[in-house]
Design an enzyme around this catalytic site. Structure first.
Site, short mmCIF file in Angstrom:
data_model
loop_
_atom_site.label_atom_id
_atom_site.label_comp_id
_atom_site.label_asym_id
_atom_site.label_seq_id
_atom_site.Cartn_x
_atom_site.Cartn_y
_atom_site.Cartn_z
N TRP A 1 39.26 44.09 33.05
CA TRP A 1 39.97 44.22 34.34
C TRP A 1 41.22 45.09 34.21
CZ3 TRP A 1 37.03 43.73 38.17
CH2 TRP A 1 35.95 42.85 38.13
N ASP B 1 48.20 41.10 37.33
CA ASP B 1 46.96 40.72 38.02
C ASP B 1 46.61 39.31 37.56
OD1 ASP B 1 44.41 40.24 38.89
OD2 ASP B 1 43.47 41.87 37.76
N LYS C 1 39.28 32.14 42.55
CA LYS C 1 39.19 31.32 41.34
C LYS C 1 40.06 30.07 41.48
CE LYS C 1 38.53 35.77 39.25
NZ LYS C 1 37.13 35.89 39.26
N1 PMP Z 1 41.01 41.06 38.16
C1 PMP Z 1 40.55 39.99 37.50
C2 PMP Z 1 41.35 39.41 36.37
C3 PMP Z 1 39.32 39.44 37.87
O1 PMP Z 1 38.84 38.37 37.21
C4 PMP Z 1 38.58 40.00 38.94
C5 PMP Z 1 37.28 39.44 39.42
N2 PMP Z 1 36.57 38.64 38.59
C6 PMP Z 1 39.10 41.13 39.57
C7 PMP Z 1 40.33 41.62 39.18
C8 PMP Z 1 38.38 41.80 40.70
O2 PMP Z 1 38.50 41.01 41.82
P1 PMP Z 1 37.81 41.36 43.21
O3 PMP Z 1 36.34 41.28 43.01
O4 PMP Z 1 38.36 40.30 44.10
O5 PMP Z 1 38.24 42.73 43.60
#
Ligand code: PMP
Length: 361
Positions: free
Chosen positions: A102, A172, A196
């Site tokens: 991520w 994030d 989450k």
């Molecule tokens: N950052 C992290 C740490 C994540 O775990 C996730 C999704 N699992 C995301 C960003 C992306 O999130 P989204 O699908 O809501 O854009």
């Protein structure tokens, strides 16, 4: 009806009492004779809900008055791009600490809007440990430092907030927000997809120091400008009213459970139990992450023989253990242990793992 133990990485388990309350109130919310989903966001009732949710999140996380709380849409992914649009001007650089999938995404999506500098990364170690703080190449003139406190796929987590001097720290927190006490003052901006630890997908919660809202100088539509969202109490356009409602219920649930300190105790106990089972399995199960970087939220593990993976998944599902398949980037299994996952779920998983190992030795 039978509920399973849900180890999904997200959208993920929500507190049962929150779901039950939502179910009870679905057809007639707060005496309105309508569902909360069917009411105007500008009506008195919903405005009251929105204000209460903000009051509850502020109390829960001890958010100072000089930080705005925004209830946004677009997922964390949209904000990978929107954060540099808002926090960096033309020609600025930003430092990214990349400790997994991520963080990589955040850096690559930021690149059209800011000069991205990877100040530290652990790619060469397969993201199995965090880069030593002493090796980070931080630039004191950077517009911000971005990092991912918990990497959902690789299962690596920072257990302390890194010291980055006066440069605003952007986190994030999609997969670890409210899993333990939070010192908001250490951050310039915190953002998290709700799916989450907060509520359903389609909602992003952002906590941002108000002075940073003035930084957005480049031309952009209002909808992209955080200052506009803040000035309009996150009602610049129609918000995700259902998500906001469920988030509000979850904030109340966390407060009732004893707040973020209680969340931390509960999460530590669950993670300790699962890691103990993995580490004492004589190599039958393995978690590859360096001990000091292991995540309390997402626990990836492999079986000693990957040929057993399909059987493990089939049998675990039959035993009422949902969503243990690991992400394809790392393979094997992954158990996500967010706030709403009870200790009993981990006990059931550990008992299953031990039984499986005994039967398929
Ligand atoms: N950052 C992290 C740490 C994540 O775990 C996730 C999704 N699992 C995301 C960003 C992306 O999130 P989204 O699908 O809501 O854009």
């Amino acid at each position: 009806m039978s509920r399973v133990w849900n180890f999904s990485a997200g959208p993920a388990a929500l507190p049962q009492s929150v779901l039950e309350q939502a179910q009870r109130e679905l057809l007639d919310w707060n005496g309105s004779g309508a569902s909360v989903m069917e009411l105007s966001h500008r009506g008195k009732l919903f405005m009251g809900l929105a204000a209460q949710a903000e009051a509850d999140i502020r109390e829960l996380a001890d958010i100072p008055a000089d930080y705005a709380v925004l209830f946004l849409q677009g997922g964390a992914t949209q904000h990978f791009a929107q954060i540099p649009m808002n926090l960096a001007g033309e020609g600025d650089t930003a430092d990214y600490i990349v400790t997994g999938h991520w963080g990589e995404k955040a850096a690559s999506e930021a690149a059209p809007y800011v000069k991205v500098k990877i100040a530290a990364h652990s790619r060469d170690e397969g993201y199995m440990r965090l880069p030593e703080r002493a090796s980070w190449q931080l630039d004191p003139r950077a517009a911000f430092v971005h990092y991912t406190p918990n990497e959902t796929i690789h299962g690596v987590e920072f257990h302390a907030v890194p010291e980055v001097g006066d440069v605003p720290l952007v986190a994030d927190m999609s997969s670890d927000i409210f899993s333990r006490p939070l010192d908001v003052r250490r951050f310039g901006l915190i953002y998290a997809g709700a799916q989450k630890n907060i509520g359903p997908s389609g909602l992003v919660v952002m906590i941002v120091r108000r002075d940073l809202l003035d930084r957005a100088t480049r031309p952009m539509a209002k909808i992209f400008r955080y200052a506009e969202h803040a000035a309009n109490d996150s009602m610049l356009n129609t918000p995700n009213t259902w998500g906001w409602y469920l988030a509000g219920l979850t904030f109340k649930w966390m407060k009732e459970q004893g707040g973020l300190a209680a969340m931390a105790t509960h999460n530590d106990a669950k993670a300790a139990k699962l890691y103990e089972a993995i580490d004492s399995s004589n190599g039958y199960y393995r978690n590859p992450v360096a001990l000091e970087s292991r995540s309390r939220m997402n626990v990836p593990f492999t079986l000693h023989d990957s040929k057993l993976d399909p059987l493990f998944l089939q049998e675990s599902e039959a035993a009422g253990l949902l969503a243990l398949k690991g992400h394809k980037a790392v393979g094997g299994m992954r158990a996500s242990l967010y706030n709403a996952v009870p200790l009993d779920a981990v006990k059931a998983l550990v008992a299953f793992m031990q039984d499986f190992a005994a039967r398929h030795g």
